[in-house]
Design a protein around this motif. Structure first.
Motif, PDB file in Angstrom:
ATOM      1  N   SER A  23     -41.628  13.034 -16.088  1.00 30.45           N
ATOM      2  CA  SER A  23     -41.249  11.796 -16.789  1.00 30.45           C
ATOM      3  C   SER A  23     -39.750  11.508 -16.614  1.00 30.45           C
ATOM      4  N   PRO A  24     -39.373  10.228 -16.532  1.00 27.24           N
ATOM      5  CA  PRO A  24     -37.937   9.926 -16.425  1.00 27.24           C
ATOM      6  C   PRO A  24     -37.210  10.274 -17.716  1.00 27.24           C
ATOM      7  N   ASP A  26     -33.210  10.088 -19.277  1.00 29.42           N
ATOM      8  CA  ASP A  26     -31.799   9.781 -19.124  1.00 29.42           C
ATOM      9  C   ASP A  26     -30.966  11.016 -19.504  1.00 29.42           C
ATOM     10  N   GLN A  79     -36.154   4.199 -11.612  1.00 33.85           N
ATOM     11  CA  GLN A  79     -36.466   3.448 -12.827  1.00 33.85           C
ATOM     12  C   GLN A  79     -35.271   2.601 -13.265  1.00 33.85           C
ATOM     13  N   LYS A 186     -43.307   1.591 -17.374  1.00 33.91           N
ATOM     14  CA  LYS A 186     -43.468   2.672 -18.349  1.00 33.91           C
ATOM     15  C   LYS A 186     -43.151   2.084 -19.722  1.00 33.91           C
ATOM     16  N   ASN A 248     -48.819   9.860 -21.610  1.00 30.25           N
ATOM     17  CA  ASN A 248     -47.560  10.588 -21.791  1.00 30.25           C
ATOM     18  C   ASN A 248     -47.297  10.824 -23.281  1.00 30.25           C
ATOM     19  N   ASP A 250     -45.890  14.609 -25.615  1.00 33.67           N
ATOM     20  CA  ASP A 250     -46.145  15.900 -26.271  1.00 33.67           C
ATOM     21  C   ASP A 250     -46.979  16.882 -25.444  1.00 33.67           C
ATOM     22  N   GLY A 272     -42.455  15.346 -19.909  1.00 30.34           N
ATOM     23  CA  GLY A 272     -41.012  15.207 -20.058  1.00 30.34           C
ATOM     24  C   GLY A 272     -40.372  16.472 -20.578  1.00 30.34           C
ATOM     25  N   ARG A 273     -40.250  16.555 -21.910  1.00 27.31           N
ATOM     26  CA  ARG A 273     -39.458  17.617 -22.520  1.00 27.31           C
ATOM     27  C   ARG A 273     -39.940  19.036 -22.225  1.00 27.31           C
TER      28      ARG A 273
HETATM   29  C1  LIG Z   1     -33.487  13.014 -23.343  1.00 25.76           C
HETATM   30  C2  LIG Z   1     -34.542  12.001 -23.038  1.00 25.76           C
HETATM   31  C3  LIG Z   1     -34.237  10.946 -22.214  1.00 25.76           C
HETATM   32  C4  LIG Z   1     -35.213   9.996 -21.905  1.00 25.76           C
HETATM   33  N1  LIG Z   1     -34.915   9.001 -21.034  1.00 25.76           N
HETATM   34  C5  LIG Z   1     -35.900   8.164 -20.586  1.00 25.76           C
HETATM   35  C6  LIG Z   1     -35.676   7.234 -19.540  1.00 25.76           C
HETATM   36  O1  LIG Z   1     -34.583   7.148 -18.967  1.00 25.76           O
HETATM   37  N2  LIG Z   1     -36.708   6.435 -19.170  1.00 25.76           N
HETATM   38  C7  LIG Z   1     -37.953   6.502 -19.764  1.00 25.76           C
HETATM   39  O2  LIG Z   1     -38.858   5.756 -19.381  1.00 25.76           O
HETATM   40  N3  LIG Z   1     -38.190   7.395 -20.742  1.00 25.76           N
HETATM   41  C8  LIG Z   1     -37.217   8.231 -21.148  1.00 25.76           C
HETATM   42  N4  LIG Z   1     -37.503   9.181 -22.080  1.00 25.76           N
HETATM   43  C9  LIG Z   1     -38.878   9.314 -22.578  1.00 25.76           C
HETATM   44  C10 LIG Z   1     -39.679  10.326 -21.750  1.00 25.76           C
HETATM   45  O3  LIG Z   1     -39.833   9.918 -20.419  1.00 25.76           O
HETATM   46  C11 LIG Z   1     -41.067  10.551 -22.351  1.00 25.76           C
HETATM   47  O4  LIG Z   1     -41.727   9.323 -22.386  1.00 25.76           O
HETATM   48  C12 LIG Z   1     -41.014  11.125 -23.751  1.00 25.76           C
HETATM   49  O5  LIG Z   1     -40.061  12.172 -23.848  1.00 25.76           O
HETATM   50  C13 LIG Z   1     -42.371  11.660 -24.184  1.00 25.76           C
HETATM   51  O6  LIG Z   1     -42.842  12.629 -23.289  1.00 25.76           O
HETATM   52  P1  LIG Z   1     -42.730  14.218 -23.586  1.00 25.76           P
HETATM   53  O7  LIG Z   1     -43.314  14.448 -24.935  1.00 25.76           O
HETATM   54  O8  LIG Z   1     -43.514  14.864 -22.478  1.00 25.76           O
HETATM   55  O9  LIG Z   1     -41.285  14.547 -23.553  1.00 25.76           O
HETATM   56  C14 LIG Z   1     -36.528  10.106 -22.445  1.00 25.76           C
HETATM   57  C15 LIG Z   1     -36.805  11.180 -23.291  1.00 25.76           C
HETATM   58  C16 LIG Z   1     -35.847  12.125 -23.592  1.00 25.76           C
HETATM   59  C17 LIG Z   1     -36.202  13.288 -24.482  1.00 25.76           C
END
Ligand SMILES: Cc1cc2nc3c(=O)[nH]c(=O)nc-3n(C[C@H](O)[C@H](O)[C@H](O)COP(=O)(O)O)c2cc1C
Length: 362
Positions: A23-24, A26, A79, A186, A248, A250, A272-273
């Protein structure tokens, strides 16, 4: 070229389903992070951090840093976020010229600095503008196919254009061609409340190749739990379209991702995380216990070295953004806390090496 044709020709249609992508994020998914994740975890697709089109089309060069990648990261998607359709159109041309495999539009960021200005997840409340932005990005890809380049983008400064052309010339012949790339989105399940029944058809009307859905509303931020039932509803809504639906939120392991695929019929999942300090999350036989702390320490050092190599010559270079990664790798053994406390004070990869060696982790 028809959008359907572009989508069918794209890497998405060649991915083996179900696919699991990075996942993207930032401040996290920069070039060194993506490189490490691909090398040790092999996610099927990766995204850059989101980059501002408003800034990019006003001469801000940060997106050029976000857009660094190498061949090992393909398929790779750039993105972008913003609210001015013309800027999306021009940035799409640049993204094509840089050789990306796809362009993704952020309609999910809840951060005040983004959403309060009408970008990111705020677009859920302005569906007509969201559609205009998708269409403008698709038009930018079309411009590229028709021969336009960064030279035709009136809002891109000559400094940025020069760097884009330099990077373009380093691409192989295949990626220098004016080939088509697909546009994806997204987003989240809603702004204040879950409104996927209204929001998704709005997006689907513009025929994006894929829609990744984080199962939270903007209001939820990152609190509560991602609602996968609503993601399941999205699959139903998109059933008779060619748009791929990606779930997407958790997901902590590949096993869990595959469970969601089986339960909700999504085409793929983004993690992502759970990838923090843990590229192995994408591996088939993922088991956190199987990866030794020595292996993690080695990768942490490689990551630190790559961070230095990638950004070290930049005017405003800092090792600071690397420190959090070091903390994420070094977990789960007796002295972990003590080692982390030292690692978060480091200023270069040599210091990292010394500490890891001192604790016999290398
Ligand atoms: C530090 C951080 C930065 C993020 N930056 C972006 C981003 O630049 N673009 C985006 O679409 N989502 C961003 N997200 C959201 C994640 O891509 C993802 O949708 C969200 O963390 C849920 O997925 P996860 O539970 O697998 O982490 C960000 C999340 C985190 C924690």
């Amino acid at each position: 070229m028809q959008i359907d044709q572009i989508n069918n020709l794209s890497f998405w249609s060649k991915l083996k389903k179900p696919f699991i992508g990075l996942s993207p994020m930032d401040g996290v998914t920069d070039h060194p992070y993506r490189y490490i994740q691909k090398k040790y975890g092999q996610p099927d697709v990766v995204y850059t951090e989101f980059a501002t089109v408003e800034g990019f089309c006003r001469g801000v060069t940060t997106p050029l840093k976000d857009f660094i990648f190498d061949e090992s990261q393909r398929p790779i998607i750039a993105q972008i976020y913003g609210r001015t359709s013309q800027f999306f159109r021009e940035t799409a041309i640049v993204i094509c010229q840089l050789g990306f495999d796809g362009v993704d539009l952020n309609m999910g960021c809840p951060a005040k600095s983004v959403a309060n200005g009408g970008s990111g997840a705020a677009l859920i409340n302005t569906p007509k503008l969201a559609q205009k932005i998708i269409k403008a990005t698709q038009a930018g890809v079309q411009d590229w196919i028709n021969g336009k380049t960064v030279n035709d983008c009136e809002n891109i400064t000559s400094k940025i254009a020069q760097e884009v052309k330099k990077r373009h010339l380093k691409l192989s012949q295949t990626y220098q061609q004016h080939r088509s790339i697909p546009v994806s989105v997204k987003t989240r399940v809603g702004f204040d409340s879950k409104i996927i029944e209204q929001w998704l058809p709005t997006l689907l009307e513009t025929n994006p190749v894929a829609i990744a859905i984080h199962g939270r509303t903007l209001r939820q931020g990152y609190g509560g739990k991602a609602d996968w039932e609503t993601i399941g509803k999205a699959v139903e809504i998109a059933k008779n379209t060619s748009t791929l639906i990606i779930g997407n939120g958790d997901i902590a392991s590949k096993t869990q991702a595959l469970e969601k695929v089986a339960q909700y019929g999504i085409d793929g999942v983004l993690i992502g995380r759970a990838s923090f300090g843990n590229p192995w999350v994408f591996n088939d036989n993922f088991s956190q216990e199987k990866i030794t702390i020595q292996q993690k320490a080695q990768v942490a050092l490689e990551h630190a070295w790559l961070h230095e190599k990638t950004f070290g010559k930049n005017e405003k270079y800092s090792f600071l953004p690397m420190r959090k990664h070091l903390g994420w790798y070094i977990r789960g053994f007796d002295q972990a806390k003590e080692v982390r406390q030292k690692l978060v004070m480091t200023n270069n990869s040599q210091e990292v090496k010394e500490i890891l060696t001192q604790y016999k982790l290398l």
